[in-house]
Design a protein around this motif. Structure first.
Motif, PDB file in Angstrom:
ATOM      1  N   ARG A 199       0.816  -1.203   0.000  1.00  0.00           N
ATOM      2  CA  ARG A 199       0.000   0.000   0.000  1.00  0.00           C
ATOM      3  C   ARG A 199       0.855   1.261   0.000  1.00  0.00           C
ATOM      4  NH1 ARG A 199      -3.458  -2.781   3.593  1.00  0.00           N
ATOM      5  NH2 ARG A 199      -2.756  -1.562   5.378  1.00  0.00           N
ATOM      6  N   SER A 200       2.142   1.086   0.318  1.00  0.00           N
ATOM      7  CA  SER A 200       3.064   2.215   0.232  1.00  0.00           C
ATOM      8  C   SER A 200       3.618   2.392  -1.167  1.00  0.00           C
ATOM      9  CB  SER A 200       4.224   2.015   1.219  1.00  0.00           C
ATOM     10  OG  SER A 200       4.939   0.825   0.913  1.00  0.00           O
ATOM     11  N   SER A 201       3.165   1.585  -2.128  1.00  0.00           N
ATOM     12  CA  SER A 201       3.609   1.674  -3.511  1.00  0.00           C
ATOM     13  C   SER A 201       2.662   2.559  -4.308  1.00  0.00           C
ATOM     14  CB  SER A 201       3.678   0.276  -4.124  1.00  0.00           C
ATOM     15  OG  SER A 201       3.754   0.344  -5.519  1.00  0.00           O
ATOM     16  N   ALA A 202       3.229   3.419  -5.155  1.00  0.00           N
ATOM     17  CA  ALA A 202       2.417   4.294  -5.989  1.00  0.00           C
ATOM     18  C   ALA A 202       1.582   3.488  -6.972  1.00  0.00           C
ATOM     19  CB  ALA A 202       3.321   5.275  -6.730  1.00  0.00           C
ATOM     20  N   SER A 203       2.178   2.445  -7.560  1.00  0.00           N
ATOM     21  CA  SER A 203       1.445   1.615  -8.524  1.00  0.00           C
ATOM     22  C   SER A 203       0.269   0.917  -7.867  1.00  0.00           C
ATOM     23  CB  SER A 203       2.388   0.585  -9.155  1.00  0.00           C
ATOM     24  OG  SER A 203       3.399   1.217  -9.902  1.00  0.00           O
ATOM     25  N   CYS A 204       0.451   0.469  -6.630  1.00  0.00           N
ATOM     26  CA  CYS A 204      -0.640  -0.206  -5.927  1.00  0.00           C
ATOM     27  C   CYS A 204      -1.813   0.746  -5.695  1.00  0.00           C
ATOM     28  CB  CYS A 204      -0.136  -0.768  -4.605  1.00  0.00           C
ATOM     29  SG  CYS A 204      -1.358  -1.710  -3.682  1.00  0.00           S
ATOM     30  N   VAL A 205      -1.514   2.008  -5.377  1.00  0.00           N
ATOM     31  CA  VAL A 205      -2.575   3.000  -5.179  1.00  0.00           C
ATOM     32  C   VAL A 205      -3.387   3.166  -6.467  1.00  0.00           C
ATOM     33  CG1 VAL A 205      -3.027   5.432  -4.728  1.00  0.00           C
ATOM     34  CG2 VAL A 205      -1.347   4.209  -3.350  1.00  0.00           C
TER      35      VAL A 205
END
Length: 361
Positions: free
Chosen positions: A69-75
């Motif tokens: 969840r700290s990944s930009a792609s995951c957001v």
């Protein structure tokens, strides 16, 4: 515009001749309603359970990935899954409408929401896929800038901006509600013939800003990604060091993303936008009835392809994200273990009950 929203041509002039042309073309269009209803019914029957389960499941998996969840792609992927899952919730209403042979039994605001929801999902999906492509290009070509610029907070703010932009730009579709035709309440049909000049203009705005510009952005990003990856030496790609293995893993993810997003644009989005534009020109220009109906059938087919992007995107999460696959396998294993434990407990309980029966003592 979808085929079920484009049924009425604009006459080239006023007077009785124009009215007769409109009426004859209306009759021509509605004689072909059976094809449209069957196509949408079969498509949405298939899409609804798959899209709903896959996208809700994807959201659950993303939420379980506390580190991701700290990944930009995951957001961005979470927002994409939310868009597709929301669209899936409107499909039962569409199915009820087509099962009833084109009779809308629900409130007017639900009709407007269904029309609006399709376009919000379509263009948020396109823009979120474009954002994913830009993030992947930044990670491959500018890794240091990717670490500093592509933060989860900034990605979330960009996603909120996408939602707001598409929601406002799609607002004209909220004006298309329930209409009365042949004594029945209809949805997904135009309210008046005179509005299609404006619709044609809106189509080209959507084509330019909602499809062409993102598609060109993706082509530029992917061409640079491919050039960057092919420029690496064989020693870097095939070495045995941990850094080489990490680079190979990143390369595979990039290739998967390039393939999946390009296929989505070519199969789901490009045919729909091209055929929709041709069909609108046919409607507004008063083309031959047979040609216009043929184009309408083509729009029906390509709209079904466009709607299917809601089941294609979960494949993107699976094949381009290693942690998503790992978490999905862990959830599946946990489910099987829990199910096996429940079965074993049930069998043990049955054995204990059989032991204490009068006939077994």
């Amino acid at each position: 515009m979808s085929a079920h929203l484009v049924n009425t041509p604009i006459g080239s002039g006023g007077g009785n001749n124009s009215s007769r042309d409109v009426e004859s073309l209306l009759a021509c269009f509605h004689d072909d309603d059976a094809f449209k209803y069957r196509a949408y019914t079969y498509t949405y029957l298939l899409l609804f359970p798959v899209s709903f389960v896959c996208n809700i499941g994807a959201l659950v998996v993303f939420f379980l990935q506390s580190s991701r969840r700290s990944s930009a792609s995951c957001v961005v992927m979470m927002n994409l899954a939310l868009s597709d899952g929301s669209f899936a919730l409107t499909l039962p209403l569409r199915l009820a409408y087509y099962f009833r042979g084109g009779v809308w039994d629900f409130p007017d605001w639900l009709c407007r929401l269904c029309v609006y929801g399709f376009y919000v999902n379509l263009y948020t999906s396109i823009l979120f896929l474009t954002l994913l492509s830009m993030l992947r290009w930044l990670a491959v070509a500018r890794p240091l800038q990717h670490r500093t610029l592509a933060t989860p907070t900034r990605s979330l703010l960009v996603c909120l901006g996408v939602w707001l932009f598409v929601a406002v730009a799609s607002a004209p579709f909220l004006t298309n509600g329930v209409t009365n035709r042949s004594g029945f309440r209809r949805c997904f049909e135009p309210s008046s013939p005179s509005s299609w000049g404006r619709v044609l203009i809106l189509n080209y705005v959507a084509f330019a800003l909602g499809f062409l510009l993102p598609f060109l952005t993706i082509i530029v990003c992917y061409s640079r990604i491919v050039r960057r990856l092919t420029a690496r030496s064989d020693l870097q790609l095939h070495g045995s060091s941990p850094s080489s293995a990490a680079r190979r893993c990143s390369r595979r993810r990039s290739v998967h993303l390039v393939t999946m997003v390009t296929a989505t644009f070519l199969l789901c989005f490009l045919p729909y936008h091209v055929i929709r534009s041709l069909h609108l020109h046919a409607v507004c220009g008063g083309w031959n009835c047979e040609v216009t109906v043929a184009l309408q059938r083509a729009v029906v087919v390509t709209l079904c392809l466009a709607a299917s992007n809601s089941v294609v995107n979960p494949l993107l999460y699976y094949y381009s994200t290693r942690t998503f696959r790992d978490k999905l396998r862990d959830a599946q294993s946990s489910l099987l273990i829990n199910r096996g434990g429940s079965i074993r407990s049930g069998l043990a309980l049955v054995r204990r009950r059989n032991t204490w029966t009068p006939g077994g003592s």
